[in-house]
Design a protein around this motif. Structure first.
Motif, PDB file in Angstrom:
ATOM      1  N   ILE A  74      34.036  38.506  41.188  1.00 38.11           N
ATOM      2  CA  ILE A  74      35.361  38.392  40.870  1.00 38.11           C
ATOM      3  C   ILE A  74      35.255  37.320  41.975  1.00 38.11           C
ATOM      4  CG2 ILE A  74      37.708  37.933  41.239  1.00 38.11           C
ATOM      5  CD1 ILE A  74      36.387  40.320  39.323  1.00 38.11           C
ATOM      6  N   ASP A  75      34.795  36.504  42.995  1.00 35.14           N
ATOM      7  CA  ASP A  75      34.418  36.171  44.333  1.00 35.14           C
ATOM      8  C   ASP A  75      33.378  34.648  43.157  1.00 35.14           C
ATOM      9  OD1 ASP A  75      36.609  36.366  46.146  1.00 35.14           O
ATOM     10  OD2 ASP A  75      35.068  37.332  47.616  1.00 35.14           O
ATOM     11  N   GLU A  76      32.629  35.426  42.736  1.00 36.11           N
ATOM     12  CA  GLU A  76      31.069  34.331  42.674  1.00 36.11           C
ATOM     13  C   GLU A  76      31.846  34.028  41.255  1.00 36.11           C
ATOM     14  OE1 GLU A  76      26.632  35.864  41.156  1.00 36.11           O
ATOM     15  OE2 GLU A  76      27.594  36.307  40.674  1.00 36.11           O
ATOM     16  N   ALA A  77      32.715  34.510  40.337  1.00 35.22           N
ATOM     17  CA  ALA A  77      33.124  34.667  39.460  1.00 35.22           C
ATOM     18  C   ALA A  77      33.897  32.585  38.957  1.00 35.22           C
ATOM     19  CB  ALA A  77      33.808  35.030  38.755  1.00 35.22           C
ATOM     20  N   ILE A  78      34.978  33.252  40.520  1.00 33.57           N
ATOM     21  CA  ILE A  78      36.234  31.605  40.800  1.00 33.57           C
ATOM     22  C   ILE A  78      35.322  30.816  41.784  1.00 33.57           C
ATOM     23  CG2 ILE A  78      37.509  31.562  42.912  1.00 33.57           C
ATOM     24  CD1 ILE A  78      38.368  34.198  42.333  1.00 33.57           C
ATOM     25  N   GLU A  79      34.388  31.328  41.739  1.00 35.05           N
ATOM     26  CA  GLU A  79      32.832  29.964  42.510  1.00 35.05           C
ATOM     27  C   GLU A  79      32.619  28.818  41.652  1.00 35.05           C
ATOM     28  OE1 GLU A  79      29.030  29.206  45.398  1.00 35.05           O
ATOM     29  OE2 GLU A  79      30.336  31.357  45.503  1.00 35.05           O
ATOM     30  N   GLN A  80      32.031  29.832  40.202  1.00 39.93           N
ATOM     31  CA  GLN A  80      31.226  29.489  39.306  1.00 39.93           C
ATOM     32  C   GLN A  80      31.990  28.542  38.136  1.00 39.93           C
ATOM     33  OE1 GLN A  80      28.178  28.624  39.569  1.00 39.93           O
ATOM     34  NE2 GLN A  80      27.338  30.062  40.994  1.00 39.93           N
ATOM     35  N   GLU A  81      33.492  29.201  38.920  1.00 43.70           N
ATOM     36  CA  GLU A  81      34.881  28.461  37.284  1.00 43.70           C
ATOM     37  C   GLU A  81      33.774  29.466  36.264  1.00 43.70           C
ATOM     38  OE1 GLU A  81      34.510  24.069  37.365  1.00 43.70           O
ATOM     39  OE2 GLU A  81      35.861  24.193  39.156  1.00 43.70           O
ATOM     40  N   ALA A  82      33.917  30.862  36.040  1.00 46.17           N
ATOM     41  CA  ALA A  82      33.985  31.459  34.929  1.00 46.17           C
ATOM     42  C   ALA A  82      35.641  31.639  34.407  1.00 46.17           C
ATOM     43  CB  ALA A  82      32.638  32.557  34.748  1.00 46.17           C
ATOM     44  N   ASN A  83      35.521  31.663  33.653  1.00 43.61           N
ATOM     45  CA  ASN A  83      36.948  32.863  33.140  1.00 43.61           C
ATOM     46  C   ASN A  83      36.757  34.153  32.125  1.00 43.61           C
ATOM     47  OD1 ASN A  83      35.722  31.247  31.349  1.00 43.61           O
ATOM     48  ND2 ASN A  83      38.310  29.679  31.362  1.00 43.61           N
ATOM     49  N   LEU A  84      35.812  34.350  32.048  1.00 45.57           N
ATOM     50  CA  LEU A  84      35.826  35.969  31.034  1.00 45.57           C
ATOM     51  C   LEU A  84      34.452  36.428  31.853  1.00 45.57           C
ATOM     52  CD1 LEU A  84      35.838  37.952  29.021  1.00 45.57           C
ATOM     53  CD2 LEU A  84      34.523  36.207  28.217  1.00 45.57           C
ATOM     54  N   ILE A  85      34.320  37.705  32.313  1.00 43.26           N
ATOM     55  CA  ILE A  85      33.292  38.280  33.206  1.00 43.26           C
ATOM     56  C   ILE A  85      33.062  39.484  31.880  1.00 43.26           C
ATOM     57  CG2 ILE A  85      32.584  39.797  34.836  1.00 43.26           C
ATOM     58  CD1 ILE A  85      34.600  38.377  36.935  1.00 43.26           C
ATOM     59  N   ILE A  86      31.457  39.365  31.433  1.00 45.33           N
ATOM     60  CA  ILE A  86      30.859  40.567  30.993  1.00 45.33           C
ATOM     61  C   ILE A  86      30.058  41.336  31.441  1.00 45.33           C
ATOM     62  CG2 ILE A  86      30.109  41.374  28.679  1.00 45.33           C
ATOM     63  CD1 ILE A  86      30.787  38.957  27.719  1.00 45.33           C
ATOM     64  N   ALA A  87      30.826  43.235  31.740  1.00 43.75           N
ATOM     65  CA  ALA A  87      29.930  43.651  32.747  1.00 43.75           C
ATOM     66  C   ALA A  87      29.438  44.844  32.375  1.00 43.75           C
ATOM     67  CB  ALA A  87      30.849  44.351  33.761  1.00 43.75           C
ATOM     68  N   HIS A  88      29.165  46.214  32.514  1.00 40.54           N
ATOM     69  CA  HIS A  88      27.919  46.829  31.759  1.00 40.54           C
ATOM     70  C   HIS A  88      28.916  48.371  32.445  1.00 40.54           C
ATOM     71  CE1 HIS A  88      25.800  49.884  30.082  1.00 40.54           C
ATOM     72  NE2 HIS A  88      24.847  50.054  30.937  1.00 40.54           N
ATOM     73  N   HIS A  89      28.900  48.081  33.998  1.00 43.62           N
ATOM     74  CA  HIS A  89      29.972  49.567  33.934  1.00 43.62           C
ATOM     75  C   HIS A  89      31.500  49.098  33.659  1.00 43.62           C
ATOM     76  CE1 HIS A  89      26.376  50.748  35.852  1.00 43.62           C
ATOM     77  NE2 HIS A  89      26.535  51.187  35.029  1.00 43.62           N
ATOM     78  N   PRO A  90      32.143  50.040  33.656  1.00 46.04           N
ATOM     79  CA  PRO A  90      33.548  49.717  33.411  1.00 46.04           C
ATOM     80  C   PRO A  90      34.161  49.302  34.263  1.00 46.04           C
ATOM     81  CG  PRO A  90      33.618  51.353  31.175  1.00 46.04           C
ATOM     82  CD  PRO A  90      31.864  51.089  32.604  1.00 46.04           C
ATOM     83  N   PRO A  91      35.087  48.580  35.062  1.00 47.61           N
ATOM     84  CA  PRO A  91      35.775  48.350  36.593  1.00 47.61           C
ATOM     85  C   PRO A  91      36.823  49.222  36.464  1.00 47.61           C
ATOM     86  CG  PRO A  91      36.593  46.329  35.621  1.00 47.61           C
ATOM     87  CD  PRO A  91      35.516  47.359  34.195  1.00 47.61           C
ATOM     88  N   ILE A  92      37.166  49.933  35.817  1.00 43.17           N
ATOM     89  CA  ILE A  92      38.629  50.366  35.508  1.00 43.17           C
ATOM     90  C   ILE A  92      38.235  51.438  34.773  1.00 43.17           C
ATOM     91  CG2 ILE A  92      41.110  51.563  34.972  1.00 43.17           C
ATOM     92  CD1 ILE A  92      41.228  47.810  35.265  1.00 43.17           C
ATOM     93  N   PHE A  93      37.248  52.883  35.476  1.00 42.50           N
ATOM     94  CA  PHE A  93      36.679  53.784  34.946  1.00 42.50           C
ATOM     95  C   PHE A  93      37.988  55.607  33.782  1.00 42.50           C
ATOM     96  CE2 PHE A  93      33.682  57.832  33.586  1.00 42.50           C
ATOM     97  CZ  PHE A  93      32.845  56.830  32.401  1.00 42.50           C
ATOM     98  N   ARG A  94      38.583  55.170  34.887  1.00 38.26           N
ATOM     99  CA  ARG A  94      39.579  56.105  35.129  1.00 38.26           C
ATOM    100  C   ARG A  94      40.966  55.489  34.706  1.00 38.26           C
ATOM    101  NH1 ARG A  94      35.917  58.131  37.860  1.00 38.26           N
ATOM    102  NH2 ARG A  94      34.644  60.041  37.915  1.00 38.26           N
ATOM    103  N   PRO A  95      42.503  56.191  33.863  1.00 35.64           N
ATOM    104  CA  PRO A  95      43.590  54.979  33.384  1.00 35.64           C
ATOM    105  C   PRO A  95      43.870  55.021  35.535  1.00 35.64           C
ATOM    106  CG  PRO A  95      43.310  56.710  32.313  1.00 35.64           C
ATOM    107  CD  PRO A  95      41.761  57.477  33.270  1.00 35.64           C
ATOM    108  N   LEU A  96      44.653  53.651  35.318  1.00 34.76           N
ATOM    109  CA  LEU A  96      45.325  53.841  36.461  1.00 34.76           C
ATOM    110  C   LEU A  96      46.891  54.375  36.533  1.00 34.76           C
ATOM    111  CD1 LEU A  96      44.159  50.723  37.828  1.00 34.76           C
ATOM    112  CD2 LEU A  96      43.082  52.797  38.648  1.00 34.76           C
ATOM    113  N   LYS A  97      47.319  54.747  36.988  1.00 39.02           N
ATOM    114  CA  LYS A  97      49.245  55.266  37.755  1.00 39.02           C
ATOM    115  C   LYS A  97      49.503  53.899  37.961  1.00 39.02           C
ATOM    116  CE  LYS A  97      48.726  60.942  37.417  1.00 39.02           C
ATOM    117  NZ  LYS A  97      48.904  61.711  37.379  1.00 39.02           N
ATOM    118  N   THR A  98      49.251  53.452  38.897  1.00 40.43           N
ATOM    119  CA  THR A  98      49.684  52.674  39.562  1.00 40.43           C
ATOM    120  C   THR A  98      48.704  51.257  40.337  1.00 40.43           C
ATOM    121  OG1 THR A  98      48.883  53.699  41.902  1.00 40.43           O
ATOM    122  CG2 THR A  98      51.705  53.963  41.287  1.00 40.43           C
ATOM    123  N   ILE A  99      49.371  50.335  40.969  1.00 42.78           N
ATOM    124  CA  ILE A  99      48.410  48.953  40.989  1.00 42.78           C
ATOM    125  C   ILE A  99      48.797  48.213  43.007  1.00 42.78           C
ATOM    126  CG2 ILE A  99      47.147  46.884  40.209  1.00 42.78           C
ATOM    127  CD1 ILE A  99      47.552  46.821  37.385  1.00 42.78           C
TER     128      ILE A  99
END
Length: 373
Positions: A53-78
């Motif tokens: 995420i820090d790399e995206a901010i530094e590069q001024e990227a506003n979309l990340i395409i990832a292979h591994h889902p960052p939220i693999f299981r449902p979240l009840k709270t954030i």
């Protein structure tokens, strides 16, 4: 060049790696943010963590395409004082959307497993295990000769008769059609109560099963008869075959030890594990990115001498020994090959669309393991 939003980028991506290819329950798609904002730069990564995420901010990227889902299981709270919550908070604060393509990208033609096979020099590949396909359907319809050309044209416009690099494919035979309209009929040809004979063509076309509703709709719209006569035949031939993993042949036979060295060099890993007699001859190779423990039997059934995969379990390794299947485990992280592959392919596809967009390859090392030699 045209300015684009995230929806347009993902539309291009999903033509290559459609969601329908993913395993059931795989949490693919948009995970964080929104896609209806303008996108100037896209960061492609294997994993999403705070450093990425820090790399995206530094590069001024506003979309990340990832292979591994960052939220693999449902979240009840954030909770933003947890690592995952902090990551989500950063994305939202900096208007960074995160999109994940997991098993659909593994399965897609030209996707992760094809990238791995290409890197190893495996040719003439096929899936280790089929995950989806569809049958061809043949339509045989009877039509007056005078209307046959127009009907063929309309069926072709609906997608019927496309075979490989050819479109408008059909076969016709001639004959005599006979019928007698009864009370209530409104015949195009003939009179109510009068036996009628017509010079007809039998038109045969094939199409994917998924197109059947569209083709039948076109048939009824274009056919001159009130009650068209037609047959549908489900064929044994399959198309659009997709599957997990790849199995194919190496150009040169080598020992298992030599092949393990080849894998180590190809994926630039500091170390790897392998199972089997080091002097075993290797020619036919199966490869499956990520965790391939469930596929040792399928790989053996395909005739593979060795399976290249990650996260190998102790007892699965013993099972592979019993089957006479060698296994080379260079780790899960070799899937990082998708970073370069996805960035390159999407850049090409978007250039063809005249989209003003830049794809950036993440430089963050997300391998969690270190090696002691």
């Amino acid at each position: 060049m045209k300015k684009v939003n995230g929806c347009q980028i993902i539309e291009v991506f999903e033509k290559w790696s459609p969601k329908k290819l993913a395993f059931e329950g795989d949490p693919i798609g948009l995970h964080i943010g929104q896609l209806n904002r303008q996108v100037n730069k896209v960061l492609v990564t294997l994993d999403v963590n705070e450093q990425v995420i820090d790399e995206a901010i530094e590069q001024e990227a506003n979309l990340i395409i990832a292979h591994h889902p960052p939220i693999f299981r449902p979240l009840k709270t954030i909770w933003t004082d947890t690592p995952q919550g902090k990551m989500i908070e950063k994305c939202i604060k900096h208007d960074i959307a995160v999109y994940a393509a997991h098993t659909n990208l593994d399965i897609a033609k030209g996707g992760v497993n094809d990238m791995l096979a290409d890197r190893l020099g495996i040719t003439d590949t096929e899936p280790i295990e089929e995950t989806s396909s569809e049958h061809l359907v043949k339509l045989a319809v009877f039509c007056p000769q005078t209307d046959a050309d127009q009907l063929r044209k309309e069926l072709a416009a609906a997608g019927a008769g496309a075979i490989g690099d050819y479109v408008g494919c059909s076969f016709s035979s001639h004959g005599i059609g006979r019928f007698t309209p009864v009370d209530g009929a409104n015949p195009t040809i003939g009179e109510v109560g009068e036996p009628t004979s017509v010079d007809e063509e039998r038109i045969e076309v094939v199409f994917p099963e998924s197109l059947q509703p569209k083709v039948i709709k076109a048939l009824f719209a274009a056919h001159p008869y009130e009650e068209p006569a037609f047959d549908l035949f489900k064929m044994q031939q399959k198309i659009n075959v997709h599957g997990i993993g790849r199995v194919g042949r190496m150009s040169e036979e080598m020992t298992l030890k030599q092949f393990a060295e080849h894998v180590k060099d190809a994926f630039k890993v500091p170390a790897l594990r392998f199972v089997g007699d080091p002097e075993t001859s290797i020619r036919k190779v199966a490869v499956l990115g990520g965790d391939g423990n469930k596929y040792i039997t399928a790989a053996k059934r395909k005739g593979a001498d060795v399976l290249v995969t990650g996260d190998l379990y102790y007892h699965v390794a013993q099972d592979a020994q019993s089957l006479g299947l060698a296994v080379v485990d260079p780790g899960h992280n070799i899937e990082k090959i998708m970073i370069e592959g996805v960035a390159r392919n999407l850049s090409k596809l978007c250039n063809e669309m005249k989209y003003d967009i830049e794809f950036i390859e993440s430089k963050v090392n997300t391998e969690p393991f270190q090696f002691l030699f």
